[in-house]
Design an enzyme around this catalytic site. Structure first.
Site, short mmCIF file in Angstrom:
data_model
loop_
_atom_site.label_atom_id
_atom_site.label_comp_id
_atom_site.label_asym_id
_atom_site.label_seq_id
_atom_site.Cartn_x
_atom_site.Cartn_y
_atom_site.Cartn_z
N HIS A 17 31.37 46.04 3.52
CA HIS A 17 33.24 46.38 3.25
C HIS A 17 33.28 44.74 3.25
CE1 HIS A 17 33.16 48.99 7.60
NE2 HIS A 17 33.85 49.88 6.31
N LYS A 41 38.01 61.11 13.42
CA LYS A 41 36.72 59.93 13.55
C LYS A 41 37.26 59.62 15.29
CE LYS A 41 35.70 58.58 9.19
NZ LYS A 41 35.07 57.57 8.29
N SER A 128 29.12 52.14 9.04
CA SER A 128 29.71 51.64 9.47
C SER A 128 28.98 52.66 10.97
CB SER A 128 31.57 52.24 10.19
OG SER A 128 31.90 51.10 8.98
#
Ligand code: ADP
Length: 163
Positions: A17, A41, A128
């Site tokens: 990111h 999520k 992530s």
């Protein structure tokens, strides 16, 4: 002033990111990184925590602002008067979903253009979820996230070692 928005879950922010955010910051006058809710999520970090981690990880970038938005990205872009959405592309597998999102966002807000930056090859594998998996299984995450947020991640898994 040319403003770009970098949206995502950032649960937590990774070097992948940060690479996209840094490159965007060199292309636009201002970049707003916006933490959004992804209903598909279950997050590890709360929105406030994700904002805090991003603030620390981007503290060295003066034209980057961190924000949170619980609604539609197209509406956020309109509110901020932004005409560019920046997304990172890792692999072909990202493409179909991102393509669909870009077309949807254009329908919802025709003034906004989605710009894709290809990942740095070094971070192609990084996500992530991978960071969470490795951290949860006792692995070393120093290659994946900046030092200033490592303890916050380890703490979520009851790890407190000073690495
Ligand atoms: P989302 O849950 O919306 O997919 P993420 O936080 O996973 O949000 O990702 C936000 C943005 O960052 C997306 O555009 C994604 O493609 C990009 N991104 C994530 N990891 C990387 C990486 N390693 N390299 C380049 N871009 C990445």
């Amino acid at each position: 002033m040319k403003l770009a928005i970098c949206p995502g879950s950032f649960d937590p922010v990774t070097y992948g990111h940060l690479n996209i955010i840094t490159r965007a910051a060199s292309m636009f006058d201002k970049v707003v990184v916006v933490v959004m809710i992804n209903g598909t999520k279950q997050p590890l970090f709360s929105c406030e925590e994700r904002v805090d981690l991003l603030k620390r990880a981007t503290a060295h970038l003066p034209n980057v602002e961190i924000d949170f938005y619980g609604g539609l990205l197209a509406d956020y872009a309109r509110e901020r008067d932004a005409t560019v959405i920046i997304k990172g592309l890792r692999a072909l597998s990202d493409f179909e979903y991102e393509f669909q999102m870009a077309l949807t966002n254009r329908k919802l807000n025709p003034a906004v253009e989605t710009v894709f930056l290809t990942t740095n090859a070094e971070y192609m594998y990084l996500s992530s979820s991978l960071v969470k998996q490795v951290a949860g299984l006792g692995g070393d995450i120093r290659e994946f996230v900046p030092p200033c947020i490592i303890q916050d991640i380890l703490q979520k898994y009851g790890r407190n070692e000073t690495e």
